[in-house]
Motif scaffolding. Sequence first.
Motif, PDB file in Angstrom:
ATOM      1  N   THR A  64      -3.223   0.783 -35.217  1.00  0.00           N
ATOM      2  CA  THR A  64      -1.995   0.136 -35.581  1.00  0.00           C
ATOM      3  C   THR A  64      -2.374  -1.410 -35.493  1.00  0.00           C
ATOM      4  OG1 THR A  64       0.081   0.076 -35.288  1.00  0.00           O
ATOM      5  CG2 THR A  64      -0.818  -0.196 -33.412  1.00  0.00           C
ATOM      6  N   GLY A  67       0.823  -3.539 -35.653  1.00  0.00           N
ATOM      7  CA  GLY A  67       1.866  -2.611 -35.904  1.00  0.00           C
ATOM      8  C   GLY A  67       2.630  -2.621 -37.318  1.00  0.00           C
ATOM      9  N   ALA A 109       2.825   4.662 -32.814  1.00  0.00           N
ATOM     10  CA  ALA A 109       1.801   3.662 -33.013  1.00  0.00           C
ATOM     11  C   ALA A 109       0.781   3.803 -32.178  1.00  0.00           C
ATOM     12  CB  ALA A 109       2.298   2.356 -33.509  1.00  0.00           C
ATOM     13  N   ALA A 120       1.677  -4.920 -31.110  1.00  0.00           N
ATOM     14  CA  ALA A 120       2.210  -4.084 -31.777  1.00  0.00           C
ATOM     15  C   ALA A 120       3.768  -3.665 -31.123  1.00  0.00           C
ATOM     16  CB  ALA A 120       1.644  -2.700 -31.994  1.00  0.00           C
ATOM     17  N   VAL A 133       4.857   2.722 -29.156  1.00  0.00           N
ATOM     18  CA  VAL A 133       3.226   2.231 -29.102  1.00  0.00           C
ATOM     19  C   VAL A 133       2.558   2.614 -28.037  1.00  0.00           C
ATOM     20  CG1 VAL A 133       1.771   0.382 -29.217  1.00  0.00           C
ATOM     21  CG2 VAL A 133       4.109   0.428 -30.335  1.00  0.00           C
TER      22      VAL A 133
END
Length: 153
Positions: A64, A67, A109, A120, A133
């Motif tokens: 990611t 992000g 992510a 992110a 995340v």
Amino acid sequence: TTRLTDRVPLQYLTNLSEWRDLSLVVTRAVLIPRPETELMVDFVVDVLRETPELANKPWADLGTGSGALAIGIAKELERTVQGMGSRTSSSIETTTAAKETPSRPRVYAVDFSPAAAAVAKHNATRNGVNVEVHEGSWFEPLRAVFEGEDAAQ
């Protein structure tokens, strides 16, 4: 002068990158989001127009970085879910999309780099989206998430 002598991108000097309608923090731990990658979110928008019930399915962004993709997709999924909710409450017509109960989109992510994952997470919070995340290699951190989901069904 640092930018000229060391050829440092402006986004790394300001720690900020504008991408789509998002304001993202960027550090040297992540790549600067490219304008061309905005097309990936546009492809998701096209798919959601044809099949809005996919907004209720899980989505994953592997590798990611900042992000950007996960956040951009989460925003579009939320718009779609909100649209499904208004159609469900105001429409007598029963469609596949209306049969699905709109819920909060699930976007995951993943990044192997703890520094990138931290960026992110910060960007997801900064942009007001629900993106979960994880740190780890590709699908590995998501196994427990999806195995638990399979057991619950």
